[in-house]
Design an enzyme around this catalytic site. Structure first.
Site, PDB file in Angstrom:
ATOM      1  N   SER A   1      23.393 -14.992  -2.917  1.00 40.41           N
ATOM      2  CA  SER A   1      23.968 -13.788  -3.149  1.00 40.41           C
ATOM      3  C   SER A   1      23.400 -13.011  -2.008  1.00 40.41           C
ATOM      4  CB  SER A   1      23.910 -13.249  -4.556  1.00 40.41           C
ATOM      5  OG  SER A   1      22.574 -14.001  -5.130  1.00 40.41           O
TER       6      SER A   1
ATOM      7  N   HIS B   1      30.213 -16.790  -2.616  1.00 42.73           N
ATOM      8  CA  HIS B   1      29.502 -15.892  -3.703  1.00 42.73           C
ATOM      9  C   HIS B   1      30.446 -15.405  -4.975  1.00 42.73           C
ATOM     10  CE1 HIS B   1      27.057 -11.747  -4.135  1.00 42.73           C
ATOM     11  NE2 HIS B   1      26.773 -12.723  -5.120  1.00 42.73           N
TER      12      HIS B   1
ATOM     13  N   GLU C   1      33.189 -13.506  -3.087  1.00 47.61           N
ATOM     14  CA  GLU C   1      33.086 -13.021  -1.365  1.00 47.61           C
ATOM     15  C   GLU C   1      32.819 -14.487  -0.665  1.00 47.61           C
ATOM     16  OE1 GLU C   1      30.287  -9.150  -0.884  1.00 47.61           O
ATOM     17  OE2 GLU C   1      29.341 -10.921  -1.548  1.00 47.61           O
TER      18      GLU C   1
ATOM     19  N   ASN D   1      26.220  -6.458  -2.144  1.00 49.60           N
ATOM     20  CA  ASN D   1      24.673  -6.377  -2.447  1.00 49.60           C
ATOM     21  C   ASN D   1      24.093  -5.525  -1.382  1.00 49.60           C
ATOM     22  OD1 ASN D   1      24.783  -7.594  -4.664  1.00 49.60           O
ATOM     23  ND2 ASN D   1      24.276  -9.467  -4.100  1.00 49.60           N
TER      24      ASN D   1
END
Ligand code: T1G
Length: 694
Positions: free
Chosen positions: A417, A438, A450, A488
């Site tokens: 991640s 991800h 992702e 993130n």
């Protein structure tokens, strides 16, 4: 009367039945040309003495999929859809709608204007306008309750669900189911039977028993709104949908239509609908990769290997099992493997218990998964996804081993991640086969994937991963390699500011409340209490510097210990904690910070504007293809409210010049981490926006 063909509509007469066929690929959207064409064909059929009934049918893959959404906000052209529906309803001869694919929105309203409806069993019908922040604006809110009743109409119109034809027939919406390959003939025969039986037009508008049944029962609407308050939270359209259906019960038809129109025009001009229409097209744009044309060859993915049967590994596996793709899941210890497999079964059994899955489907999916401790089992799958602990050395070890075992041409994916996928690929002899995939927790639920485009990944591998996403029920967003990728990386900006705001004067529950009221499901502090404050924390290494560390040292580890940033009762209901309040005050004093009043508006801007700025940096670095992709990440992975379009769309609604001004102010007052991205500056100077849709 001679057959007529013009533009996208065509009229043929067979045995006294006029067949009006519309052909406007890809989904027969009811644009101006289609509307005018159908109106003209209907008038021709009405005037033709040889024509005794009419069949309305569409060519291609579907019946009308609704109004042409690309026409919204543009100057109106052609006959308005509502008038066309009335024209059909007022035809002097029976009109039969022949439905295949999807009759959605204006498409179902057209069918409701017809006097009879025939459909193939695979067809689906619905009024999904609420998903575009509007309501059915061509009579759907007035005609549907007259056929299916008020409760069912409220459910269909506020959920936008696509109802399978057999169910629609049970509800009275469809008069006859046709053989899958014989729709046209079945509709023709149905029309001929009407003529033979002397049956004329049957106007839905004249059906009243179902609405009369609800007359004088306003509680029906209040109760429905109350029962769905959580689902409708923040959205403007559902309340308007309920009001329109209420008008169908309380007002004469024409007044109900006028009420519907008013409500529609208000909604369609609003920011929420602009946002939700933008999201509709963004969900389709995200699949288009500029350097990967649609015919880019892809690799087969008929079997999948997953390394790690933990929360992520198990959730990821379920996506492939749901799609009928066999999975081999590898663990190090039998106990962990057994636990992982039993969690998967429990999840499926829970869905079955809620009626979302048949028991036989549970067994079918479980029969597709093989658990093993033998890493060699990964020598056959077409795709192997690593879902082990988030540590670079551990991941590199796994990929070194995988490189020796996986078959030639297999795709090697990491569910990291944050970490650098290029670095992971560099330890293999086949970096062209390595990519990031991800997933978001819970991986069997969250729609976002992702797809991290490693530098050396081949076009086939990238195209395969992007095209695989919708097959496993995901929105696949292609992103570049950078720390935390898109989601993130932007989240880190928000989290930093959330912690700072609490040091400067706000309380954790203030920050959470502001984001909750903005439309997010939960704020950062409540979220960390849910996840557990001690993730990545240990008493041995704790410095007791951050609020989080201090809470962990006091064994306030979050919901699981009944206390974290909040206190929790037995039902896990959160209340602001006086202990934490005192801790926050002491913490600021300890850091030498003089606390100040911080308004909700400043809290919101401080949390969101740095995210937007980071999104702009991501775009200028080419780590995302377009601003709407970033918005797809936030809506499908982080609970960003769809009616606000995503952070980049939201930036356009508040004005990029305002975002820039704030970033410049904070750069001066707080620090260089607020330095505005060059792209943001350039956009403001050029008077441009990120999305061009707000
Ligand atoms: N208008 C314009 N373009 C549309 C469209 C529409 N209604 N529906 C689809 N497209 C485009 C889409 O952008 C894509 O383009 C291509 O068609 C294929 O779509 C008065 C006002 C029908 C279930 O909300 O749900 O009626 O990317 O990739 O996966 O009350 O499309 O190829 O360039 O989605 O097979 C209400 C919207 C409108 C239904 C097919 N109707 N469409 O799914 O294909 S509001 C809807 C869908 C209304 C009235 C009101 C799906 C689909 P491109 P696709 P798909």
């Amino acid at each position: 009367m001679a057959d007529t063909q013009s533009g996208v509509t065509d009229l043929k007469v067979e045995d006294g039945i006029a067949i009006v066929t519309v052909n406007n690929p890809p989904v027969n959207a009811l644009g101006a040309a289609v509307r005018d064409g159908v109106a003209a064909r209907m008038r021709e059929a009405a005037a033709d003495p040889a024509t005794e009934a009419v069949v309305l049918i569409c060519a291609g893959r579907t019946f009308f999929a609704g109004a042409d959404i690309t026409e919204f906000g543009k100057p109106p052209k052609g006959i308005p859809l509502g008038e066309l529906v009335t024209l059909i309803e007022d035809m002097p001869k029976p009109v039969v709608a022949a439905i295949h694919g999807t009759a959605l929105g204006g498409g179902l309203e057209m069918a409701l204007g017809c006097h009879y409806r025939v459909a193939v069993p695979s067809a689906r019908v619905g009024l999904p306008e609420v998903k575009l922040g509007i309501l059915p604006g061509a009579g759907g809110t007035q005609r549907l309750p007259r056929i299916v009743g008020v409760e069912r109409a409220l459910e269909m119109i506020t959920s936008g669900e696509h109802v399978p034809a057999p169910k629609a027939k049970e509800a009275g919406l469809i008069d006859e189911l046709a053989p899958e390959e014989g729709l046209r003939q079945a509709a023709l025969d149905f029309a001929k039977r009407l003529v033979a039986e002397g049956k004329g037009p049957r106007k839905v508008r004249d059906l009243s028993d179902k609405v009369e049944a609800a007359r004088g029962k306003p509680e029906v609407f209040a109760d429905f709104a109350k029962a769905n308050a959580r689902r409708f939270r923040g959205f403007e359209a559902p309340a308007a949908c309920i009001e329109a259906v209420k008008a169908a019960v309380e007002l004469p038809f024409e007044q109900g239509i006028a009420k519907e129109r008013d409500l529609f025009l208000k909604l369609v001009a609003g920011t929420q609908s602009k946002a939700q229409r933008y999201v509709f097209f963004a969900e389709r744009e995200v699949r288009k990769i500029p350097d990967l044309p649609d015919d880019t060859p892809t690799l087969p993915v008929n079997s999948v290997g997953i390394i790690g049967a933990g929360t992520m590994g198990g959730g990821i596996a379920m996506n492939f099992l749901n799609a009928g793709i066999p999975v081999t899941i590898v663990e190090m210890k039998q106990e962990a493997l057994d636990r992982g497999l039993s969690v998967i079964r429990k999840n499926y059994e829970a869905s079955a218990a809620k009626g979302r899955l048949k028991p036989e489907d549970v067994e079918k999916r479980m029969s597709l998964i093989t658990g093993t401790l033998d890493f060699e089992a990964l020598s056959t799958p077409d795709l192997v996804i690593e879902a082990v602990y988030e540590n670079m050395d551990i991941k590199k070890d796994v990929f070194r081993r995988l490189d020796k075992i996986a078959k030639p041409g297999a795709i090697l994916a990491s569910n990291t991640s944050y970490l650098n996928v290029d670095e992971i690929a560099s330890v293999t002899s086949r970096p062209e086969s390595v990519i990031g995939m991800h997933f978001f927790s819970p991986a069997n639920v969250m729609k976002l994937l992702e797809v991290v485009r490693a530098e050396k990944a081949s076009k086939e591998v990238v195209a395969t991963a992007v095209k695989l996403a919708p097959k496993i029920g995901k929105i696949g967003v292609l992103v570049g390699v950078c720390y935390g990728f898109v989601g993130n990386r932007m989240l880190a900006e928000r989290q930093r500011e959330a912690n700072r705001l609490v040091e400067e004067g706000a309380m954790p529950w203030d920050v959470d409340r502001v984001l909750y009221e903005f439309g997010l499901p939960m704020g950062p502090f409540a979220m960390s209490d849910l996840a557990g404050l001690d993730i990545g924390w240990s008493r041995e290494t704790s410095k007791g510097e951050t609020l989080r560390e201090k809470l962990c040292e006091m064994d306030r580890r979050g919901q699981k210990t009944g206390a974290g940033f909040y206190d929790y009762d037995a039902n896990r209901k959160a209340t602001p904690s006086p202990i934490v309040e005192q801790m926050v005050l002491d913490h600021s004093k300890q850091k030498g910070i003089t606390r100040r009043q911080i308004s909700d508006a400043e809290i919101l801007e401080r949390l969101i504007y740095p995210m937007i700025n980071e999104g702009a940096k991501i775009l200028e670095e080419g780590k995302a293809i377009r601003a709407s992709d970033i918005d797809m990440v936030w809506i499908n992975g982080y609970g960003w409210p769809v009616y606000r379009g995503g952070p980049m769309f939201y930036a356009d609604t508040v004005g990029l010049e305002n975002v820039l001004a704030r970033m410049e102010q904070w750069e001066r007052e707080i620090g260089p981490e607020f330095r505005p991205s060059d792209l943001l500056r350039r956009k403001v100077e050029a008077g441009e926006t990120f999305t061009g849709a707000a």
